[in-house]
Design a protein around this motif. Structure first.
Motif, PDB file in Angstrom:
ATOM      1  N   PRO A 112      43.475  34.027  41.789  1.00  9.13           N
ATOM      2  CA  PRO A 112      43.375  32.898  42.721  1.00  9.13           C
ATOM      3  C   PRO A 112      42.136  32.972  43.618  1.00  9.13           C
ATOM      4  N   TYR A 113      41.553  34.164  43.758  1.00  7.21           N
ATOM      5  CA  TYR A 113      40.366  34.337  44.591  1.00  7.21           C
ATOM      6  C   TYR A 113      39.086  34.379  43.759  1.00  7.21           C
ATOM      7  N   GLY A 114      39.197  34.092  42.463  1.00  7.79           N
ATOM      8  CA  GLY A 114      38.035  34.059  41.594  1.00  7.79           C
ATOM      9  C   GLY A 114      37.607  35.408  41.050  1.00  7.79           C
ATOM     10  N   VAL A 115      38.438  36.436  41.226  1.00  4.18           N
ATOM     11  CA  VAL A 115      38.096  37.772  40.742  1.00  4.18           C
ATOM     12  C   VAL A 115      38.401  37.852  39.246  1.00  4.18           C
ATOM     13  N   LEU A 116      37.450  38.371  38.483  1.00  5.64           N
ATOM     14  CA  LEU A 116      37.588  38.462  37.026  1.00  5.64           C
ATOM     15  C   LEU A 116      38.011  39.858  36.585  1.00  5.64           C
ATOM     16  N   ASP A 117      38.516  39.963  35.378  1.00  3.81           N
ATOM     17  CA  ASP A 117      38.856  41.229  34.713  1.00  3.81           C
ATOM     18  C   ASP A 117      39.911  42.046  35.460  1.00  3.81           C
ATOM     19  N   MET A 118      40.856  41.381  36.085  1.00  7.52           N
ATOM     20  CA  MET A 118      41.944  42.095  36.756  1.00  7.52           C
ATOM     21  C   MET A 118      43.149  42.264  35.835  1.00  7.52           C
ATOM     22  N   SER A 119      43.069  41.706  34.650  1.00 12.96           N
ATOM     23  CA  SER A 119      44.146  41.799  33.674  1.00 12.96           C
ATOM     24  C   SER A 119      43.538  42.272  32.357  1.00 12.96           C
ATOM     25  N   GLY A 120      43.577  43.587  32.142  1.00 15.28           N
ATOM     26  CA  GLY A 120      42.976  44.154  30.945  1.00 15.28           C
ATOM     27  C   GLY A 120      41.565  44.658  31.182  1.00 15.28           C
ATOM     28  N   ASN A 121      40.874  44.934  30.118  1.00 19.16           N
ATOM     29  CA  ASN A 121      39.532  45.522  30.044  1.00 19.16           C
ATOM     30  C   ASN A 121      39.594  47.007  30.388  1.00 19.16           C
ATOM     31  N   VAL A 122      39.654  47.406  31.669  1.00 21.47           N
ATOM     32  CA  VAL A 122      39.860  48.820  32.018  1.00 21.47           C
ATOM     33  C   VAL A 122      40.802  48.926  33.216  1.00 21.47           C
ATOM     34  N   TRP A 123      41.568  50.006  33.240  1.00 18.05           N
ATOM     35  CA  TRP A 123      42.340  50.333  34.438  1.00 18.05           C
ATOM     36  C   TRP A 123      41.354  50.561  35.559  1.00 18.05           C
ATOM     37  N   GLU A 124      41.683  50.108  36.757  1.00 16.31           N
ATOM     38  CA  GLU A 124      40.769  50.189  37.894  1.00 16.31           C
ATOM     39  C   GLU A 124      41.313  51.130  38.965  1.00 16.31           C
ATOM     40  N   TRP A 125      40.461  52.056  39.399  1.00 17.60           N
ATOM     41  CA  TRP A 125      40.827  52.996  40.456  1.00 17.60           C
ATOM     42  C   TRP A 125      41.030  52.268  41.774  1.00 17.60           C
ATOM     43  N   CYS A 126      42.024  52.708  42.525  1.00 17.29           N
ATOM     44  CA  CYS A 126      42.235  52.264  43.904  1.00 17.29           C
ATOM     45  C   CYS A 126      42.090  53.474  44.822  1.00 17.29           C
ATOM     46  N   ALA A 127      41.859  53.230  46.088  1.00 18.66           N
ATOM     47  CA  ALA A 127      41.730  54.309  47.061  1.00 18.66           C
ATOM     48  C   ALA A 127      43.074  54.996  47.328  1.00 18.66           C
ATOM     49  N   THR A 128      44.155  54.288  47.137  1.00 19.15           N
ATOM     50  CA  THR A 128      45.491  54.724  47.553  1.00 19.15           C
ATOM     51  C   THR A 128      46.024  55.904  46.749  1.00 19.15           C
ATOM     52  N   LYS A 129      46.648  56.827  47.477  1.00 22.53           N
ATOM     53  CA  LYS A 129      47.346  57.946  46.836  1.00 22.53           C
ATOM     54  C   LYS A 129      48.621  57.409  46.196  1.00 22.53           C
ATOM     55  N   TRP A 130      48.953  57.948  45.035  1.00 27.81           N
ATOM     56  CA  TRP A 130      50.155  57.521  44.316  1.00 27.81           C
ATOM     57  C   TRP A 130      51.404  57.851  45.120  1.00 27.81           C
ATOM     58  N   ARG A 131      52.329  56.924  45.106  1.00 23.96           N
ATOM     59  CA  ARG A 131      53.655  57.144  45.659  1.00 23.96           C
ATOM     60  C   ARG A 131      54.636  56.515  44.703  1.00 23.96           C
ATOM     61  N   GLY A 132      55.823  57.087  44.622  1.00 23.70           N
ATOM     62  CA  GLY A 132      56.799  56.640  43.637  1.00 23.70           C
ATOM     63  C   GLY A 132      57.327  55.243  43.856  1.00 23.70           C
ATOM     64  N   SER A 133      57.353  54.787  45.097  1.00 28.29           N
ATOM     65  CA  SER A 133      57.847  53.442  45.379  1.00 28.29           C
ATOM     66  C   SER A 133      57.171  52.913  46.638  1.00 28.29           C
ATOM     67  N   TYR A 134      57.314  51.618  46.839  1.00 25.67           N
ATOM     68  CA  TYR A 134      56.736  51.008  48.026  1.00 25.67           C
ATOM     69  C   TYR A 134      57.523  51.349  49.288  1.00 25.67           C
ATOM     70  N   ALA A 135      58.685  52.005  49.136  1.00 25.90           N
ATOM     71  CA  ALA A 135      59.451  52.435  50.303  1.00 25.90           C
ATOM     72  C   ALA A 135      58.694  53.524  51.063  1.00 25.90           C
ATOM     73  N   GLU A 136      57.859  54.275  50.354  1.00 27.69           N
ATOM     74  CA  GLU A 136      57.021  55.289  50.991  1.00 27.69           C
ATOM     75  C   GLU A 136      55.784  54.597  51.566  1.00 27.69           C
ATOM     76  N   PRO A 137      55.315  55.005  52.743  1.00 24.37           N
ATOM     77  CA  PRO A 137      54.127  54.352  53.310  1.00 24.37           C
ATOM     78  C   PRO A 137      52.875  54.639  52.478  1.00 24.37           C
ATOM     79  N   ALA A 138      51.991  53.653  52.431  1.00 19.53           N
ATOM     80  CA  ALA A 138      50.733  53.812  51.701  1.00 19.53           C
ATOM     81  C   ALA A 138      49.818  54.786  52.445  1.00 19.53           C
ATOM     82  N   ASP A 139      49.062  55.553  51.683  1.00 15.85           N
ATOM     83  CA  ASP A 139      48.096  56.489  52.260  1.00 15.85           C
ATOM     84  C   ASP A 139      46.774  56.290  51.528  1.00 15.85           C
ATOM     85  N   ASP A 140      45.797  55.751  52.227  1.00 15.83           N
ATOM     86  CA  ASP A 140      44.500  55.430  51.640  1.00 15.83           C
ATOM     87  C   ASP A 140      43.404  56.409  52.035  1.00 15.83           C
ATOM     88  N   ASP A 141      43.804  57.557  52.586  1.00 17.36           N
ATOM     89  CA  ASP A 141      42.835  58.586  52.977  1.00 17.36           C
ATOM     90  C   ASP A 141      42.152  59.130  51.719  1.00 17.36           C
TER      91      ASP A 141
END
Length: 187
Positions: A119-148
């Motif tokens: 919706p914001y005009g961003v391309l290649d968000m579905s397929g092509n390559v998995w994209e790294w995010c800054a966020t540390k993995w957590r098992g569920s959204y119940a755990e707070p996000a950590d972007d350190d």
């Protein structure tokens, strides 16, 4: 970044854990297949540490902050405010992103699927390559996000890849890798 004298080998761009991982490496590992090294395709085999270092280097070059998105930012950019299933809508369409359903069998040129824009005009968000995010993995959204960016924590990947079936290209799909791992399906 790799060939610049102030790029890959400048310790200023690396996190402490990234520098420990980098050790005496002077360049990233290159994929042996030249089809994966085309200049208009996404770079693959990129480790999270390298992605962060590249963003820091590019920020200095441009004079503007460039960084990996947080997981929340990535998902908002892909789903918009209506919570769509794919960045382009609620029904999978092989003509709107590079997954195994396209039968391309490799990465594709960035922007090849303009009808797959979010919706914001961003391309290649579905397929092509998995994209790294800054966020540390957590098992569920119940755990707070950590972007350190510090540490050796497993990190979030989003978007699916050319190798995956369509369910992995959903905007809400999550994956994770160790920051020192690489793959021909992520970048």
């Amino acid at each position: 970044f790799v060939s610049a004298s102030d790029g890959y080998n400048n310790p200023a761009w690396w996190t402490a854990a990234g520098l420990d991982w980098k050790a005496d490496r002077t360049a990233p590992d290159e994929h042996s297949d030249p089809d994966f090294r085309l200049s208009n395709h996404p770079r693959i085999d990129v480790r999270w540490y390298e992605a962060v270092a590249f963003c820091r280097w590019l920020s200095a070059k441009l004079g503007n902050e460039v960084r990996l998105p947080t997981e929340a930012e990535w998902e908002k950019a892909a789903r918009g405010t209506d919570g769509r299933i794919y960045p382009y809508g609620d029904t999978f369409d092989a003509a709107k992103g590079n997954t195994d359903a396209t039968k391309i069998g490799t990465t594709s040129a960035v922007g090849l699927f303009p009808d797959g824009a979010s919706p914001y005009g961003v391309l290649d968000m579905s397929g092509n390559v998995w994209e790294w995010c800054a966020t540390k993995w957590r098992g569920s959204y119940a755990e707070p996000a950590d972007d350190d960016l510090n540490g050796t924590y497993v990190r979030v990947l989003r978007g699916g890849s050319w190798f995956n079936n369509p369910q992995y290209a959903r905007a809400a799909r999550r994956n994770n890798f160790s920051p020192n791992d690489r793959s021909g399906t992520l970048g």
